[in-house]
Scaffold this active site. Sequence first.
Site, PDB file in Angstrom:
ATOM      1  N   ASP A   1       0.845  -1.192   0.000  1.00 58.68           N
ATOM      2  CA  ASP A   1       0.000   0.000   0.000  1.00 58.68           C
ATOM      3  C   ASP A   1       0.887   1.251   0.000  1.00 58.68           C
ATOM      4  O   ASP A   1       1.828   1.337   0.795  1.00 58.68           O
ATOM      5  CB  ASP A   1      -0.860  -0.055   1.281  1.00 58.68           C
ATOM      6  CG  ASP A   1      -1.899   1.040   1.353  1.00 58.68           C
ATOM      7  OD1 ASP A   1      -2.448   1.406   0.296  1.00 58.68           O
ATOM      8  OD2 ASP A   1      -2.176   1.525   2.469  1.00 58.68           O
TER       9      ASP A   1
ATOM     10  N   HIS B   1      -8.097  10.112   4.513  1.00 58.37           N
ATOM     11  CA  HIS B   1      -7.454   9.208   5.471  1.00 58.37           C
ATOM     12  C   HIS B   1      -7.816   9.629   6.889  1.00 58.37           C
ATOM     13  O   HIS B   1      -7.889  10.816   7.195  1.00 58.37           O
ATOM     14  CB  HIS B   1      -5.933   9.256   5.301  1.00 58.37           C
ATOM     15  CG  HIS B   1      -5.450   8.537   4.073  1.00 58.37           C
ATOM     16  ND1 HIS B   1      -4.646   9.120   3.130  1.00 58.37           N
ATOM     17  CD2 HIS B   1      -5.655   7.275   3.637  1.00 58.37           C
ATOM     18  CE1 HIS B   1      -4.379   8.249   2.175  1.00 58.37           C
ATOM     19  NE2 HIS B   1      -4.978   7.118   2.464  1.00 58.37           N
TER      20      HIS B   1
ATOM     21  N   HIS C   1      -9.272   4.984  -1.315  1.00 60.60           N
ATOM     22  CA  HIS C   1      -8.517   4.976  -0.067  1.00 60.60           C
ATOM     23  C   HIS C   1      -9.350   5.698   0.985  1.00 60.60           C
ATOM     24  O   HIS C   1     -10.334   6.356   0.656  1.00 60.60           O
ATOM     25  CB  HIS C   1      -7.173   5.678  -0.266  1.00 60.60           C
ATOM     26  CG  HIS C   1      -6.206   4.835  -1.031  1.00 60.60           C
ATOM     27  ND1 HIS C   1      -5.037   4.378  -0.507  1.00 60.60           N
ATOM     28  CD2 HIS C   1      -6.264   4.332  -2.280  1.00 60.60           C
ATOM     29  CE1 HIS C   1      -4.408   3.645  -1.395  1.00 60.60           C
ATOM     30  NE2 HIS C   1      -5.129   3.606  -2.495  1.00 60.60           N
ATOM     31  N   GLY C   2      -8.918   5.575   2.245  1.00 57.00           N
ATOM     32  CA  GLY C   2      -9.601   6.333   3.287  1.00 57.00           C
ATOM     33  C   GLY C   2     -10.971   5.790   3.626  1.00 57.00           C
ATOM     34  O   GLY C   2     -11.924   6.548   3.804  1.00 57.00           O
TER      35      GLY C   2
ATOM     36  N   SER D   1     -12.064   4.388   6.340  1.00 56.20           N
ATOM     37  CA  SER D   1     -12.551   4.560   7.718  1.00 56.20           C
ATOM     38  C   SER D   1     -13.374   5.832   7.845  1.00 56.20           C
ATOM     39  O   SER D   1     -12.964   6.889   7.357  1.00 56.20           O
ATOM     40  CB  SER D   1     -11.369   4.645   8.699  1.00 56.20           C
ATOM     41  OG  SER D   1     -10.662   3.435   8.721  1.00 56.20           O
TER      42      SER D   1
ATOM     43  N   ASN E   1      -9.881   0.784   0.967  1.00 54.59           N
ATOM     44  CA  ASN E   1      -8.857   0.534   1.996  1.00 54.59           C
ATOM     45  C   ASN E   1      -9.352   0.916   3.388  1.00 54.59           C
ATOM     46  O   ASN E   1      -9.943   1.979   3.566  1.00 54.59           O
ATOM     47  CB  ASN E   1      -7.604   1.355   1.710  1.00 54.59           C
ATOM     48  CG  ASN E   1      -6.860   0.875   0.487  1.00 54.59           C
ATOM     49  OD1 ASN E   1      -7.316  -0.024  -0.197  1.00 54.59           O
ATOM     50  ND2 ASN E   1      -5.715   1.471   0.227  1.00 54.59           N
TER      51      ASN E   1
ATOM     52  N   THR F   1      -7.454   2.917   9.681  1.00 53.59           N
ATOM     53  CA  THR F   1      -7.619   3.615  10.969  1.00 53.59           C
ATOM     54  C   THR F   1      -8.569   2.895  11.927  1.00 53.59           C
ATOM     55  O   THR F   1      -8.274   2.746  13.109  1.00 53.59           O
ATOM     56  CB  THR F   1      -8.126   5.054  10.722  1.00 53.59           C
ATOM     57  OG1 THR F   1      -7.194   5.699   9.868  1.00 53.59           O
ATOM     58  CG2 THR F   1      -8.231   5.845  12.015  1.00 53.59           C
TER      59      THR F   1
HETATM   60  P1  13P Z   1      -8.217   4.878   6.572  1.00 51.20           P
HETATM   61  O1  13P Z   1      -7.072   4.945   7.526  1.00 51.20           O
HETATM   62  O2  13P Z   1      -9.032   6.109   6.500  1.00 51.20           O
HETATM   63  O3  13P Z   1      -9.021   3.641   6.778  1.00 51.20           O
HETATM   64  O4  13P Z   1      -7.540   4.731   5.118  1.00 51.20           O
HETATM   65  C1  13P Z   1      -6.671   3.668   4.870  1.00 51.20           C
HETATM   66  C2  13P Z   1      -6.004   3.775   3.555  1.00 51.20           C
HETATM   67  O5  13P Z   1      -6.507   4.379   2.645  1.00 51.20           O
HETATM   68  C3  13P Z   1      -4.726   3.089   3.401  1.00 51.20           C
HETATM   69  O6  13P Z   1      -4.212   3.239   2.125  1.00 51.20           O
END
Ligand code: 13P
Length: 289
Positions: free
Chosen positions: A82, A185, A213-214, A216, A235, A238
Amino acid sequence: MQRKDLKYYYGKAEKEGWAMAQFNFSSDEQLKGIVQAAVKLRSPLLLGTSEGDSGFLGLEQTSALVDAYREKVGIPIFLNLDHGHSIEIVEQAIEAGYDAVHFDGSRLPFEENVQITKRIVELAHNRSVSVVEGEFQEVPGKHSTLHEEETLKLKADEFTDPEQAARFVKETGVDALAVLIGTVHGVYKQNPRLDLIRLQKIRKQVQSFLVLHGGSGTPPKDLLAAIKQGVVKVNVSTELRAAFTEQLRKTLAANPKEITPYNIFPPVVEQVQKVAEKKIMFFGSSQKI
Ligand code: 13P
């Protein structure tokens, strides 16, 4: 190599309107909880390690751990690098046995990113890596942070431009593209809304899988709509880290004299598993092996 590779599952997800979570981990306890969730729900599993995650665990050790689970549990498991920021780290991950790689050239000028991503696609495909993911716009927000701020203000004109995305994919040959439509993120009190109209336009023009991505803290309704519109992977990091550390703190506070890891970690593994199960159910990858 597993009979059905990651590309197969991305194709299936796109066709059927569900998505795979990419679960990031940096400890065996997190990995255990995530694998248990996927096994219980019969979900194909995609694991991810950032340079920070694998810098701690070791690329070879990460790959060996995943291999050990793969042989044991009988569900398809894939491992993705990643946010690899250099050709060197991508090559090291491939050498260590990663199934997929994400080259994040978003901090480079566009043309330079295109040139390097193209080279990575060639070298990765020559080494039987089934999915190379590219990125040309940095996803904002600090990783793995439970932010104090109410929300992060995003400017819609900084989101992914469909034409530029189409050009990036055509010129680099990436299999998947990380797009910027509003995910961030980390977790804010209120995470930004997604630009689903833009996603539709990108989908029409871009000849590759689309990933986010992001994952969470993203508003669930928006995320589900994005998945229905063809996003094949989201993804998640967090929320898994928060589940891990919050439970660890609780367990240690409740048992200040306990020193045995195998007594301390079971409730921590359980909390990580719960988060992973929730994501698998929500993204719809349960029973999709
Ligand atoms: P989060 O930490 O918001 O879940 O995003 C994770 C991510 O995109 C890792 O590449």
